[in-house]
Design a protein around this motif. Sequence first.
Motif, PDB file in Angstrom:
ATOM      1  N   GLN A  77     -12.576  -1.088  -2.531  1.00 15.61           N
ATOM      2  CA  GLN A  77     -12.305  -1.413  -3.930  1.00 15.61           C
ATOM      3  C   GLN A  77     -13.037  -2.679  -4.338  1.00 15.61           C
ATOM      4  O   GLN A  77     -13.451  -3.789  -3.472  1.00 15.61           O
ATOM      5  CB  GLN A  77     -10.715  -2.001  -4.280  1.00 15.61           C
ATOM      6  CG  GLN A  77     -10.556  -2.171  -5.735  1.00 15.61           C
ATOM      7  CD  GLN A  77      -9.095  -2.500  -5.725  1.00 15.61           C
ATOM      8  OE1 GLN A  77      -8.572  -3.249  -5.020  1.00 15.61           O
ATOM      9  NE2 GLN A  77      -8.544  -1.912  -6.728  1.00 15.61           N
TER      10      GLN A  77
ATOM     11  N   TRP B 146       0.779  -1.361  -0.039  1.00 12.12           N
ATOM     12  CA  TRP B 146      -0.048  -0.178  -0.110  1.00 12.12           C
ATOM     13  C   TRP B 146       0.762   1.200  -0.090  1.00 12.12           C
ATOM     14  O   TRP B 146       0.290   2.486   0.254  1.00 12.12           O
ATOM     15  CB  TRP B 146      -0.720   0.006   1.358  1.00 12.12           C
ATOM     16  CG  TRP B 146      -1.765  -1.141   1.307  1.00 12.12           C
ATOM     17  CD1 TRP B 146      -2.177  -2.054   0.566  1.00 12.12           C
ATOM     18  CD2 TRP B 146      -2.404  -1.480   2.743  1.00 12.12           C
ATOM     19  NE1 TRP B 146      -3.208  -2.781   0.930  1.00 12.12           N
ATOM     20  CE2 TRP B 146      -3.573  -2.482   2.270  1.00 12.12           C
ATOM     21  CE3 TRP B 146      -2.415  -1.260   3.939  1.00 12.12           C
ATOM     22  CZ2 TRP B 146      -4.203  -3.269   3.174  1.00 12.12           C
ATOM     23  CZ3 TRP B 146      -3.228  -1.481   4.900  1.00 12.12           C
ATOM     24  CH2 TRP B 146      -4.205  -2.783   4.456  1.00 12.12           C
TER      25      TRP B 146
ATOM     26  N   ALA C 203      -2.603  -9.068 -12.707  1.00 10.29           N
ATOM     27  CA  ALA C 203      -1.706  -8.396 -13.619  1.00 10.29           C
ATOM     28  C   ALA C 203      -0.060  -8.595 -12.588  1.00 10.29           C
ATOM     29  O   ALA C 203       0.953  -8.388 -13.066  1.00 10.29           O
ATOM     30  CB  ALA C 203      -1.881  -6.825 -13.636  1.00 10.29           C
ATOM     31  N   ALA C 204      -0.243  -8.333 -11.350  1.00 11.58           N
ATOM     32  CA  ALA C 204       0.694  -8.503 -10.516  1.00 11.58           C
ATOM     33  C   ALA C 204       1.335  -9.903 -10.229  1.00 11.58           C
ATOM     34  O   ALA C 204       2.622 -10.076 -10.208  1.00 11.58           O
ATOM     35  CB  ALA C 204       0.535  -7.819  -9.059  1.00 11.58           C
TER      36      ALA C 204
ATOM     37  N   TRP D  23      -8.626  -0.708  -1.624  1.00 10.26           N
ATOM     38  CA  TRP D  23      -8.304  -2.261  -1.478  1.00 10.26           C
ATOM     39  C   TRP D  23      -9.710  -2.865  -1.180  1.00 10.26           C
ATOM     40  O   TRP D  23     -10.562  -2.118  -0.590  1.00 10.26           O
ATOM     41  CB  TRP D  23      -7.222  -2.393  -0.553  1.00 10.26           C
ATOM     42  CG  TRP D  23      -6.439  -3.675  -0.624  1.00 10.26           C
ATOM     43  CD1 TRP D  23      -6.621  -4.793   0.231  1.00 10.26           C
ATOM     44  CD2 TRP D  23      -5.412  -4.036  -1.839  1.00 10.26           C
ATOM     45  NE1 TRP D  23      -5.644  -5.728  -0.077  1.00 10.26           N
ATOM     46  CE2 TRP D  23      -5.149  -5.435  -1.263  1.00 10.26           C
ATOM     47  CE3 TRP D  23      -4.983  -3.412  -2.786  1.00 10.26           C
ATOM     48  CZ2 TRP D  23      -4.053  -6.089  -2.263  1.00 10.26           C
ATOM     49  CZ3 TRP D  23      -4.199  -3.924  -3.478  1.00 10.26           C
ATOM     50  CH2 TRP D  23      -3.633  -5.408  -3.044  1.00 10.26           C
TER      51      TRP D  23
ATOM     52  N   GLU E 206     -12.313  -5.627  -9.726  1.00 10.91           N
ATOM     53  CA  GLU E 206     -11.330  -4.665  -9.876  1.00 10.91           C
ATOM     54  C   GLU E 206     -10.051  -5.123  -9.344  1.00 10.91           C
ATOM     55  O   GLU E 206      -8.923  -5.158  -9.788  1.00 10.91           O
ATOM     56  CB  GLU E 206     -11.882  -3.173  -9.473  1.00 10.91           C
ATOM     57  CG  GLU E 206     -10.476  -2.278  -9.793  1.00 10.91           C
ATOM     58  CD  GLU E 206     -11.050  -0.795  -9.397  1.00 10.91           C
ATOM     59  OE1 GLU E 206      -9.978  -0.106  -8.848  1.00 10.91           O
ATOM     60  OE2 GLU E 206     -12.118  -0.494  -9.628  1.00 10.91           O
ATOM     61  N   ALA E 207     -10.368  -5.540  -8.104  1.00 11.03           N
ATOM     62  CA  ALA E 207      -8.875  -6.215  -7.287  1.00 11.03           C
ATOM     63  C   ALA E 207      -8.567  -7.264  -8.161  1.00 11.03           C
ATOM     64  O   ALA E 207      -7.174  -7.432  -8.160  1.00 11.03           O
ATOM     65  CB  ALA E 207      -9.447  -6.359  -5.678  1.00 11.03           C
ATOM     66  N   ARG E 208      -9.373  -8.197  -8.396  1.00  6.88           N
ATOM     67  CA  ARG E 208      -8.863  -9.400  -9.054  1.00  6.88           C
ATOM     68  C   ARG E 208      -8.056  -9.284 -10.303  1.00  6.88           C
ATOM     69  O   ARG E 208      -7.107  -9.669 -10.431  1.00  6.88           O
ATOM     70  CB  ARG E 208     -10.202 -10.364  -9.565  1.00  6.88           C
ATOM     71  CG  ARG E 208      -9.995 -11.824 -10.149  1.00  6.88           C
ATOM     72  CD  ARG E 208     -11.154 -12.531 -10.378  1.00  6.88           C
ATOM     73  NE  ARG E 208     -11.665 -12.865  -9.260  1.00  6.88           N
ATOM     74  CZ  ARG E 208     -12.693 -12.683  -8.760  1.00  6.88           C
ATOM     75  NH1 ARG E 208     -13.442 -11.545  -9.163  1.00  6.88           N
ATOM     76  NH2 ARG E 208     -13.094 -13.178  -7.801  1.00  6.88           N
ATOM     77  N   GLU E 209      -8.400  -8.259 -11.142  1.00  6.37           N
ATOM     78  CA  GLU E 209      -7.950  -7.774 -12.229  1.00  6.37           C
ATOM     79  C   GLU E 209      -6.476  -7.328 -11.703  1.00  6.37           C
ATOM     80  O   GLU E 209      -5.402  -7.579 -12.453  1.00  6.37           O
ATOM     81  CB  GLU E 209      -8.345  -6.653 -13.096  1.00  6.37           C
ATOM     82  CG  GLU E 209      -9.736  -7.326 -13.748  1.00  6.37           C
ATOM     83  CD  GLU E 209     -10.538  -6.056 -14.526  1.00  6.37           C
ATOM     84  OE1 GLU E 209     -10.036  -5.234 -14.608  1.00  6.37           O
ATOM     85  OE2 GLU E 209     -11.743  -6.245 -14.892  1.00  6.37           O
ATOM     86  N   ARG E 210      -6.293  -6.284 -10.973  1.00  3.65           N
ATOM     87  CA  ARG E 210      -5.073  -5.751 -10.388  1.00  3.65           C
ATOM     88  C   ARG E 210      -4.076  -6.869 -10.152  1.00  3.65           C
ATOM     89  O   ARG E 210      -2.869  -6.857 -10.375  1.00  3.65           O
ATOM     90  CB  ARG E 210      -5.267  -4.779  -9.418  1.00  3.65           C
ATOM     91  CG  ARG E 210      -4.144  -4.398  -8.938  1.00  3.65           C
ATOM     92  CD  ARG E 210      -4.471  -2.975  -7.733  1.00  3.65           C
ATOM     93  NE  ARG E 210      -3.183  -2.365  -7.400  1.00  3.65           N
ATOM     94  CZ  ARG E 210      -3.408  -1.255  -6.582  1.00  3.65           C
ATOM     95  NH1 ARG E 210      -4.784  -0.869  -6.060  1.00  3.65           N
ATOM     96  NH2 ARG E 210      -2.361  -0.866  -5.845  1.00  3.65           N
ATOM     97  N   LEU E 211      -4.600  -7.843  -9.155  1.00  2.00           N
ATOM     98  CA  LEU E 211      -3.839  -9.003  -8.375  1.00  2.00           C
ATOM     99  C   LEU E 211      -3.287  -9.947  -9.806  1.00  2.00           C
ATOM    100  O   LEU E 211      -2.221 -10.346  -9.609  1.00  2.00           O
ATOM    101  CB  LEU E 211      -4.684  -9.707  -7.410  1.00  2.00           C
ATOM    102  CG  LEU E 211      -4.793  -8.676  -6.023  1.00  2.00           C
ATOM    103  CD1 LEU E 211      -5.823  -9.602  -5.306  1.00  2.00           C
ATOM    104  CD2 LEU E 211      -3.524  -8.398  -5.477  1.00  2.00           C
TER     105      LEU E 211
ATOM    106  N   GLN F 215      -0.143   4.187  -1.998  1.00  2.00           N
ATOM    107  CA  GLN F 215      -1.531   4.715  -1.861  1.00  2.00           C
ATOM    108  C   GLN F 215      -1.566   5.488  -0.587  1.00  2.00           C
ATOM    109  O   GLN F 215      -2.136   6.507  -0.369  1.00  2.00           O
ATOM    110  CB  GLN F 215      -2.411   3.770  -1.768  1.00  2.00           C
ATOM    111  CG  GLN F 215      -2.697   2.840  -3.384  1.00  2.00           C
ATOM    112  CD  GLN F 215      -3.741   1.804  -3.054  1.00  2.00           C
ATOM    113  OE1 GLN F 215      -5.055   2.171  -2.949  1.00  2.00           O
ATOM    114  NE2 GLN F 215      -3.397   0.525  -2.841  1.00  2.00           N
TER     115      GLN F 215
END
Length: 274
Positions: free
Chosen positions: A211, A137, A222-223, A148, A215-220, A140
């Motif tokens: 969050q 974090w 990607a990471a 989140w 949206e969190a699923r897509e971000r995670l 942020q």
Amino acid sequence: MSKILVTGATGNVGSHVVSQLAGAGLEVRAFARHPERVRAAVEVVQGDLYDPATLEPALKDVESVFLLWPGFTTGNAAEVVAAVARHARRVVYLSAQAGDGGEAPSHYAEIEELIRRSGLGWTFLRPGGFAANTLGWAGQIRQGVVRWPYGEASRALIHERDIASVAVHVLTSAGHNGAAYALTGPEELTQAEQARVIGEVTGREVRWEEQPVEEARERLMAAWGEPAFVESALTTWESFVTRPERATDTVRRLLGRPALTFRRWAEDHAADFA
């Protein structure tokens, strides 16, 4: 006491294990992909657990091993455990606990079983949530808003230094063979409260913004790039909303002092959020 080998020697936990063992005057050998990152003045062997051939030279004259597996799957863990068993007598494995505080989940349990069958003396350390995960974090926090999912998920996050101190205690004292220790911090805080504490320590007013899960699923994804691990993480966080991760007193029982608080962790890492 014969030499102690520490794998993952430059990581959050392993680096503290190395420095604490060295500070106690014990013979320690650090095993690392990047030897130049080992901070303590100890013997270092360059290697990678994904290449077991590099582990063999590091195991010479070693009696005990602190083992940290670097991946989300077992991979060639069977070869690594077999190599350790050919040379060492005991292993302290940094495992994990399930969301309900029970047996180790997924690949951690598979590696535990490999170790049980190896003939080695063993101790499993099963920490819950790492306080260090909140470093994700940092950007942020600097902006004053943590966006989140599952702000009401409550966990008893543990300072990585406490995990290392328990590992050193187990590596250097008797009576731990066959034990599996559930390790947590001393208090249960929601994720929103964790963000607030970091803000207070760093002199910022930090607001939590929930969050959407998708949206969190897509971000995670990607990471991390591991769908199963992403889904497991989201499911676990969701479960902590209604069934908080409960604090244990294991650190206090083993070390004779309370576990370090999350606020203490934030103070130790304030510069990382600057």
